[in-house]
Design a protein around this motif. Structure first.
Motif, mmCIF file in Angstrom:
data_model
loop_
_atom_site.group_PDB
_atom_site.id
_atom_site.type_symbol
_atom_site.label_atom_id
_atom_site.label_comp_id
_atom_site.label_asym_id
_atom_site.label_seq_id
_atom_site.Cartn_x
_atom_site.Cartn_y
_atom_site.Cartn_z
ATOM 1 N N ILE A 181 33.098 31.349 29.839
ATOM 2 C CA ILE A 181 32.869 32.271 30.952
ATOM 3 C C ILE A 181 31.406 32.162 31.364
ATOM 4 C CG2 ILE A 181 32.968 34.667 31.711
ATOM 5 C CD1 ILE A 181 35.081 35.015 29.410
ATOM 6 N N ARG A 182 31.190 31.518 32.512
ATOM 7 C CA ARG A 182 29.826 31.276 32.984
ATOM 8 C C ARG A 182 29.212 32.502 33.642
ATOM 9 N NH1 ARG A 182 29.975 26.699 36.767
ATOM 10 N NH2 ARG A 182 27.727 26.777 36.543
ATOM 11 N N ARG A 183 30.022 33.307 34.313
ATOM 12 C CA ARG A 183 29.529 34.531 34.954
ATOM 13 C C ARG A 183 30.656 35.546 34.991
ATOM 14 N NH1 ARG A 183 27.298 30.809 38.774
ATOM 15 N NH2 ARG A 183 25.105 30.529 38.303
ATOM 16 N N LEU A 184 30.319 36.770 34.605
ATOM 17 C CA LEU A 184 31.280 37.859 34.610
ATOM 18 C C LEU A 184 30.511 39.142 34.889
ATOM 19 C CD1 LEU A 184 34.247 38.742 33.906
ATOM 20 C CD2 LEU A 184 33.434 39.061 31.570
ATOM 21 N N GLN A 185 31.004 39.917 35.831
ATOM 22 C CA GLN A 185 30.363 41.191 36.137
ATOM 23 C C GLN A 185 30.826 42.212 35.108
ATOM 24 O OE1 GLN A 185 30.519 44.279 39.732
ATOM 25 N NE2 GLN A 185 30.316 42.159 40.386
ATOM 26 N N CYS A 186 29.901 42.978 34.556
ATOM 27 C CA CYS A 186 30.272 43.991 33.574
ATOM 28 C C CYS A 186 29.641 45.321 33.946
ATOM 29 C CB CYS A 186 29.842 43.583 32.172
ATOM 30 S SG CYS A 186 28.078 43.660 31.886
ATOM 31 N N LYS A 187 30.254 46.378 33.432
ATOM 32 C CA LYS A 187 29.713 47.719 33.584
ATOM 33 C C LYS A 187 29.057 48.091 32.258
ATOM 34 C CE LYS A 187 30.984 52.500 34.378
ATOM 35 N NZ LYS A 187 32.098 53.437 34.486
#
Length: 168
Positions: A26-32
């Motif tokens: 996973i190269r980029r993942l938006q997280c909270k």
């Protein structure tokens, strides 16, 4: 440019950020960022356990882009634990726990992640407070995307298996 460190030297993180989980592909993942959750949680579907080199492992699918159910990534990881976790609706769930490196801004650190069906949630990943303590982070809830998107190069032949539904 926004300040990424507090006066006390802590790294600043906004209420949501981009991160990478390179060993999961996973190269980029938006997280909270969720200081109310002790452990981080990742949206994982089609969980299947298997044994590799005598150790329990889990394979699963995740959808890295919010709202895009056509593109999924097949992942696998060693299981480090199974725990009872109280979900946001108050129910106890038994979840697999994995340890994997995370890259957030310029920091790379190993974190614990529980695997759960977070389908109805807006974010596919919550970054819990234990991951923030380990990295000496300070959360600024008035800001988002304080840190740059991670720059993770693709390894030749070692990328994730991406499936796009409905395209030839």
């Amino acid at each position: 440019m926004q300040a990424t460190h507090s006066q006390g030297g802590q790294r600043i993180v906004g209420w949501r950020e981009w991160l990478a989980l390179p060993e999961l592909g996973i190269r980029r993942l938006q997280c909270k960022i969720d200081t109310g959750a002790r452990t981080s949680a990742l949206h994982a579907l089609d969980l299947e356990t298997f044994t590799q080199a005598g150790r329990p492992h889990v394979r699963f699918r995740l959808y890295p882009l919010h709202g895009d159910v056509r593109t999924s990534i097949a992942c696998s990881a060693a299981v480090s634990d199974q725990r009872q976790i109280r979900s946001s609706n108050g129910q106890l769930e038994r979840r697999y726990v994995i340890l994997t490196p995370m890259i957030l801004g310029q920091v790379r650190q190993e974190i614990e992640i529980t695997l759960a069906d977070r389908g109805p949630m807006r974010f596919g990943m919550l970054l819990g407070r234990q991951s923030l303590i380990d990295g000496n982070w300070l959360v600024d809830p008035a800001r988002a995307f304080v840190n740059d998107r991670p720059a993770v190069a693709r390894s030749p032949g070692a990328g994730p298996r991406v499936r796009t539904v409905g395209q030839g």
